[in-house]
Design a protein around this motif. Structure first.
Motif, short mmCIF file in Angstrom:
data_model
loop_
_atom_site.label_atom_id
_atom_site.label_comp_id
_atom_site.label_asym_id
_atom_site.label_seq_id
_atom_site.Cartn_x
_atom_site.Cartn_y
_atom_site.Cartn_z
N ILE A 109 0.86 -1.19 0.00
CA ILE A 109 0.00 0.00 0.00
C ILE A 109 0.89 1.23 0.00
O ILE A 109 0.72 2.15 -0.79
CB ILE A 109 -0.94 0.01 1.23
N THR A 110 1.84 1.24 0.93
CA THR A 110 2.81 2.34 0.98
C THR A 110 4.01 1.89 1.78
O THR A 110 3.89 1.25 2.83
CB THR A 110 2.22 3.60 1.62
N ASP A 111 5.19 2.21 1.28
CA ASP A 111 6.43 1.91 1.98
C ASP A 111 6.91 3.14 2.75
O ASP A 111 7.99 3.12 3.33
CB ASP A 111 7.49 1.47 0.96
N ARG A 114 5.66 7.87 6.84
CA ARG A 114 4.67 8.91 7.15
C ARG A 114 3.26 8.38 6.93
O ARG A 114 2.35 8.59 7.74
CB ARG A 114 4.92 10.15 6.29
N LEU A 115 3.08 7.69 5.81
CA LEU A 115 1.75 7.20 5.46
C LEU A 115 1.38 5.96 6.27
O LEU A 115 0.21 5.73 6.58
CB LEU A 115 1.71 6.90 3.96
N GLN A 116 2.39 5.14 6.61
CA GLN A 116 2.12 4.00 7.48
C GLN A 116 1.64 4.46 8.85
O GLN A 116 0.75 3.85 9.45
CB GLN A 116 3.39 3.14 7.62
N ALA A 117 2.21 5.56 9.33
CA ALA A 117 1.76 6.11 10.62
C ALA A 117 0.31 6.57 10.55
O ALA A 117 -0.47 6.38 11.50
CB ALA A 117 2.67 7.27 11.04
N LEU A 265 -4.29 6.25 -1.94
CA LEU A 265 -2.91 5.83 -2.21
C LEU A 265 -2.79 4.91 -3.42
O LEU A 265 -1.67 4.65 -3.87
CB LEU A 265 -2.33 5.14 -0.96
N GLN A 266 -3.93 4.43 -3.94
CA GLN A 266 -3.88 3.66 -5.19
C GLN A 266 -3.73 4.58 -6.40
O GLN A 266 -3.24 4.15 -7.46
CB GLN A 266 -5.17 2.83 -5.35
N ILE A 267 -4.12 5.83 -6.24
CA ILE A 267 -4.09 6.75 -7.39
C ILE A 267 -3.10 7.90 -7.20
O ILE A 267 -2.89 8.70 -8.10
CB ILE A 267 -5.49 7.34 -7.67
N TRP A 268 -2.48 7.96 -6.01
CA TRP A 268 -1.55 9.05 -5.73
C TRP A 268 -0.37 8.51 -4.93
O TRP A 268 -0.53 7.66 -4.05
CB TRP A 268 -2.26 10.14 -4.92
N LYS A 269 0.83 8.96 -5.25
CA LYS A 269 2.03 8.56 -4.52
C LYS A 269 2.84 9.81 -4.18
O LYS A 269 2.87 10.78 -4.95
CB LYS A 269 2.92 7.63 -5.38
N PRO A 270 3.53 9.81 -3.04
CA PRO A 270 4.39 10.95 -2.71
C PRO A 270 5.60 11.02 -3.64
O PRO A 270 5.97 10.01 -4.25
CB PRO A 270 4.81 10.67 -1.26
N ALA A 271 6.20 12.18 -3.72
CA ALA A 271 7.34 12.37 -4.62
C ALA A 271 8.52 11.50 -4.22
O ALA A 271 9.31 11.07 -5.08
CB ALA A 271 7.75 13.84 -4.62
N ILE A 273 10.01 8.41 -1.09
CA ILE A 273 9.70 7.54 0.04
C ILE A 273 10.52 8.01 1.24
O ILE A 273 11.75 8.13 1.15
CB ILE A 273 10.04 6.07 -0.28
N TRP A 274 9.83 8.29 2.35
CA TRP A 274 10.53 8.78 3.54
C TRP A 274 10.65 7.68 4.57
O TRP A 274 9.71 6.93 4.83
CB TRP A 274 9.77 9.96 4.15
#
Length: 543
Positions: A109-111, A114-117, A265-271, A273-274
């Motif tokens: 889903i996200t690595d 920030r998003l996992q939190a 998060l399926q249609i948008w990703k951060p610039a 990975i933090w």
């Protein structure tokens, strides 16, 4: 013989409140300045409270001892029972290697940390708060974040701060229900008022969490995701609190946040990975993740799915009523109905009950323990391994087994002696500024007891009486007791003990307290300002 509480034992409410604050000052000093282990701070503050109750408040020695003993008993069951069973389930998934699958599936889903939190600390933690409360969300979500590779201090601190948004409606709305019972104000009106305060924080908390983790520059990269998580939560929280009642806001809001954020998060990703600075070298390892079958994913996530289902079932009123039938109620001799509260804390002289309830079947910890048995069957954990992991978990939690009962003993002595009431009356003497300080009463109550429910039971009537004296609608201040209380949860010694137990930080309670204390104070100030404005400039917001 009965004993009547005296709220001004030193002839001055200011001096009496100062004496009552001694245990709080001690625990603040030991945790924030000395960075003492939680069990040391808890036991020292408990002894101080006992001495102040007996020497200053003239509480009979045996009455003070029994009040402390009752609090200690509640610290063991049901609070420690929840912590033990929650961490046991997590440990089983780690021992069987299934948590690696959970970790990697979340990474699909996200690595991004920030998003996992946002997904786990904010959204999933809120779901657990709504379904069970009483320490469950921090114990589970903080443990999950550590398993994902989070710095333990950040995992614990983030989950404590994230828990601000849902606490007032936790445990299927029990804090609001208790506030209505104590004050006689319609529960729906209190729910509506809280639903017109907390959504403002709910929008803000996800951004706050990410700024705390990564700074403002890195937060701007994921600001759209923060807004999706916070706004979806806040909108549903407002609608459900105002039109459905106090039982469902947390569950509906958290589900809305989880689904909205996952879809987004399926249609948008951060610039970029933090990750935490020490993890930078590991970024390349996450580029290719193992492919898992549906069976593997269901098996790995199964314990947490089972946990969620069990917690929801245990929270349903018909089932809870049935499970409560074999509850053992012990009327504490020498304490039950032998301490009398008087005005303005109580509307009329009222004998304080002292009933220790062993709800061994309906307790949230029992739901988690049954979930652990079902999880063991699913994971293929045999009896020998089951009890070996359980024993290891218990050994891991020996220090929290001291800390949690100690701080509950402290809370019970302060409540039964009238020390908490002296502090409340001192804040209530602020006149026209009382709406601002009403939030701080809730903050104080939750700091002392670790529970928004207990804080509402402790200060609800005082909030109502004082509001009428200063010409403010009591619905507002009673709601502020709950809304302000949520900001004290993150620094309550009970919450700190649960969080450190879940993240392997036992002995580092002072570090975690220092991590969260300024956030707690800042948020309490914001709720106080909001309440003050709603009392005078925005009174149209009061239902």
């Amino acid at each position: 013989m009965t004993w009547t509480q005296e709220y001004v034992p030193l002839g001055s409410i200011a001096l009496s409140a100062l004496a009552a604050a001694i245990p709080i000052i001690i625990i603040f000093y030991l945790l924030a300045i000395r960075r003492s282990p939680g069990q040391v701070a808890g036991i020292t503050a408990l002894i101080a409270a006992f001495l102040v109750a007996v020497l200053v408040y003239k509480m009979p020695l045996n009455t003070a001892f029994l009040a402390a003993l009752m609090g200690i008993a509640y610290g063991v069951f049901p609070i420690f029972w929840i912590v033990l069973t929650a961490i046991f389930i997590y440990n089983m998934t780690v021992e069987t290697g299934k948590f690696d699958i959970i970790k990697n599936s979340i990474a699909t889903i996200t690595d991004d940390r920030r998003l996992q939190a946002l997904l786990i600390a904010f959204a999933f933690g809120a779901f657990l708060e709504g379904a069970a409360g009483f320490g469950t969300p921090v114990a589970i979500s903080a443990g999950m974040l550590v398993g994902l590779g989070f710095n333990p201090l950040y995992a614990a601190g983030l989950c404590l701060i994230a828990n601000t948004a849902p606490v007032a409606f936790g445990g299927i709305g029990i804090p609001i229900i208790v506030a209505g019972q104590v004050t006689g104000i319609d529960t729906m009106k209190i729910s509506q008022m809280v639903g017109r305060q907390l959504p403002f924080l709910s929008v803000f908390i996800p951004i706050w969490l990410v700024v705390l983790m990564s700074g403002w520059k890195a937060t701007r990269e994921v600001l759209p995701a923060c807004l999706v998580a916070g706004v979806s939560f806040a909108v549903v929280q407002f609608l459900s609190a105002n039109y459905l009642g106090p039982e469902l806001p947390d569950i509906l809001s958290s589900l809305a946040s989880i689904f909205s954020l996952t879809f987004f998060l399926q249609i948008w990703k951060p610039a970029s990975i933090w990750r935490f600075p020490g993890e930078q070298a590991e970024k390349s390892k996450t580029a290719v993740l193992p492919a898992y079958s549906t069976t593997e994913l269901v098996t790995a996530w199964g314990p947490f799915i089972i946990l969620t289902v069990m917690v929801i079932l245990w929270g349903l009123k018909p089932i809870k009523a049935l499970l409560d039938m074999p509850t053992l109620s012990i009327y504490v001799p020498g304490l039950h109905n032998l301490v009398t509260q008087v005005a303005p804390i109580a509307k009329a002289p009222t004998a304080m009950t002292a009933v220790y309830k062993i709800n061994w079947l309906s307790a949230a910890g029992t739901a988690l323990f049954i979930a652990s048995i079902l999880s063991a069957m699913l994971l293929g954990v045999g009896p020998g391994q089951f009890f070996r992991i359980l024993g290891k978990t218990f050994s891991q939690l020996t220090k929290p087994l001291i800390t949690i009962p100690a701080v509950l003993g402290l809370a019970y002595i302060m409540n039964y002696s009238g020390m908490s009431s002296s502090l409340g009356l001192f804040l209530a003497g602020s006149g026209g500024f009382f709406p601002f300080f009403s939030a701080w009463l809730g903050w104080l109550g939750v700091f002392l007891t670790g529970s928004d429910t207990s804080a509402n039971a402790l200060f609800g009537n005082l909030q109502s009486v004082t509001a009428q004296q200063v010409g403010v609608d009591p619905t507002l201040t009673v709601a502020a007791n709950s809304s302000g209380g949520v900001t004290g949860k993150m620094i309550s010694p009970q919450s700190i003990a649960v969080a450190t137990a879940a993240t392997g930080l036992v002995g580092k309670e002072g570090d975690l307290f220092s991590f969260t204390v300024m956030h707690s104070i800042t948020l309490a100030i914001l709720v106080g300002i909001m309440t003050y404005l709603q009392a005078y400039a925005l009174s149209w917001m009061i239902p």
